[in-house]
Design an enzyme around this catalytic site. Structure first.
Site, PDB file in Angstrom:
ATOM      1  N   HIS A  17       1.075  -1.380  -0.123  1.00 51.46           N
ATOM      2  CA  HIS A  17      -0.011  -0.027   0.049  1.00 51.46           C
ATOM      3  C   HIS A  17       0.926   1.088  -0.088  1.00 51.46           C
ATOM      4  O   HIS A  17       0.618   2.146  -0.712  1.00 51.46           O
ATOM      5  CB  HIS A  17      -0.804   0.178   1.238  1.00 51.46           C
ATOM      6  N   LYS A  42     -15.127  -8.546   3.739  1.00 51.82           N
ATOM      7  CA  LYS A  42     -13.982  -8.717   4.658  1.00 51.82           C
ATOM      8  C   LYS A  42     -14.249  -8.358   5.957  1.00 51.82           C
ATOM      9  O   LYS A  42     -14.932  -7.126   6.137  1.00 51.82           O
ATOM     10  CB  LYS A  42     -12.637  -7.803   4.180  1.00 51.82           C
ATOM     11  N   ARG A  91      -2.001  -6.175  -8.450  1.00 47.32           N
ATOM     12  CA  ARG A  91      -1.199  -7.042  -8.207  1.00 47.32           C
ATOM     13  C   ARG A  91      -1.132  -8.331  -9.167  1.00 47.32           C
ATOM     14  O   ARG A  91       0.034  -8.401  -9.828  1.00 47.32           O
ATOM     15  CB  ARG A  91      -1.272  -7.810  -6.780  1.00 47.32           C
ATOM     16  N   SER A 129      -2.869  -7.620   2.944  1.00 47.11           N
ATOM     17  CA  SER A 129      -3.463  -7.730   4.323  1.00 47.11           C
ATOM     18  C   SER A 129      -3.423  -9.007   4.832  1.00 47.11           C
ATOM     19  O   SER A 129      -3.222  -9.181   6.076  1.00 47.11           O
ATOM     20  CB  SER A 129      -4.122  -6.479   4.636  1.00 47.11           C
TER      21      SER A 129
HETATM   22  P1  ADP Z   1      -5.937  -5.814   0.474  1.00 43.73           P
HETATM   23  O1  ADP Z   1      -6.266  -6.624  -0.582  1.00 43.73           O
HETATM   24  O2  ADP Z   1      -4.309  -5.870   0.827  1.00 43.73           O
HETATM   25  O3  ADP Z   1      -6.758  -6.235   1.689  1.00 43.73           O
HETATM   26  P2  ADP Z   1      -6.886  -3.297   0.417  1.00 43.73           P
HETATM   27  O4  ADP Z   1      -8.239  -3.572   0.177  1.00 43.73           O
HETATM   28  O5  ADP Z   1      -6.662  -2.559   1.556  1.00 43.73           O
HETATM   29  O6  ADP Z   1      -5.846  -4.396   0.338  1.00 43.73           O
HETATM   30  O7  ADP Z   1      -6.624  -2.600  -1.048  1.00 43.73           O
HETATM   31  C1  ADP Z   1      -6.509  -1.267  -1.323  1.00 43.73           C
HETATM   32  C2  ADP Z   1      -5.581  -1.094  -2.856  1.00 43.73           C
HETATM   33  O8  ADP Z   1      -4.523  -1.381  -2.720  1.00 43.73           O
HETATM   34  C3  ADP Z   1      -6.503  -2.245  -3.774  1.00 43.73           C
HETATM   35  O9  ADP Z   1      -6.311  -1.375  -5.066  1.00 43.73           O
HETATM   36  C4  ADP Z   1      -5.371  -3.128  -3.977  1.00 43.73           C
HETATM   37  O10 ADP Z   1      -5.274  -3.818  -5.180  1.00 43.73           O
HETATM   38  C5  ADP Z   1      -4.027  -2.305  -3.537  1.00 43.73           C
HETATM   39  N1  ADP Z   1      -3.031  -3.221  -3.081  1.00 43.73           N
HETATM   40  C6  ADP Z   1      -2.963  -4.212  -1.900  1.00 43.73           C
HETATM   41  N2  ADP Z   1      -1.727  -4.623  -1.801  1.00 43.73           N
HETATM   42  C7  ADP Z   1      -1.123  -4.095  -2.754  1.00 43.73           C
HETATM   43  C8  ADP Z   1       0.320  -4.499  -3.140  1.00 43.73           C
HETATM   44  N3  ADP Z   1       0.995  -5.511  -2.394  1.00 43.73           N
HETATM   45  N4  ADP Z   1       0.878  -4.019  -4.209  1.00 43.73           N
HETATM   46  C9  ADP Z   1       0.065  -2.959  -5.061  1.00 43.73           C
HETATM   47  N5  ADP Z   1      -1.380  -2.768  -4.893  1.00 43.73           N
HETATM   48  C10 ADP Z   1      -1.785  -3.402  -3.591  1.00 43.73           C
END
Ligand code: ADP
Length: 165
Positions: A17, A42, A91, A129
């Site tokens: 993030h 989630k 990703r 996460s």
């Molecule tokens: P997670 O999938 O880790 O629970 P979130 O819902 O908080 O994450 O994701 C928020 C945004 O951050 C989404 O667009 C997700 O694709 C992106 N994101 C999460 N982890 C990564 C990563 N390792 N690299 C690039 N983007 C990411």
């Protein structure tokens, strides 16, 4: 002046993030990290206040970054914040289908706000996460995946829940 929203659950914020945040601020004038209260699919481990605090801590030295919690539809939040752009991270191909559907839906709801995708940096492509929480649950070291504040809060939370030593 381009204002962007980077929305997510950030439960908790990871280096993946943070990488997207740092790269985004190079191309927009103002970045609002939008922290969703809850996510249908989630169950958040951390409260929205805890998640906001962790993001504020790790972004405190970055200019033009604000952290704002939101409920309800992302596109409504984006309109309220007068955002021009929504930023999402991609990703793997598994992210693509959902992200495509969401961006097209948001475009139908409000065509003036574009969604922009940043592809993950290779070193973080596996990182989520959920995986970090799984490692923390079993007492594993998460320091290579998340900033210190997230690692510390994860340890506290797992202890409270009696999940690890
Ligand atoms: P997670 O999938 O880790 O629970 P979130 O819902 O908080 O994450 O994701 C928020 C945004 O951050 C989404 O667009 C997700 O694709 C992106 N994101 C999460 N982890 C990564 C990563 N390792 N690299 C690039 N983007 C990411």
């Amino acid at each position: 002046m381009i204002t962007a929203i980077y929305p997510g659950s950030f439960d908790p914020i990871t280096f993946g993030h943070l990488d997207i945040i740092k790269r985004s601020v190079r191309v927009v004038d103002e970045l609002i990290v939008g922290v969703v209260f809850s996510h249908n699919a989630k169950n958040a481990l951390f409260s929205v206040d805890e998640r906001v605090r962790m993001i504020e801590e790790v972004t405190k030295d970055l200019e033009h970054v604000k952290v704002v919690p939101f409920r309800g539809l992302l596109i409504d939040f984006a309109k309220d914040m007068k955002a021009d752009v929504i930023i999402r991270g991609l990703r793997a191909i598994t992210d693509f289908e959902y992200e495509l559907q969401m961006s097209q839906t948001n475009h139908r709801l409000h065509a003036e706000i574009e969604t922009m995708f940043l592809t993950t940096s290779v070193e973080y492509s596996y990182l989520s996460s959920s995986v970090v929480k799984e490692v923390a649950k079993f007492g594993g070291d998460v320091s290579q995946f998340v900033p210190e504040i997230s690692a510390m809060e994860l340890r506290k939370k797992m202890k409270q829940k009696g999940e690890c030593k």
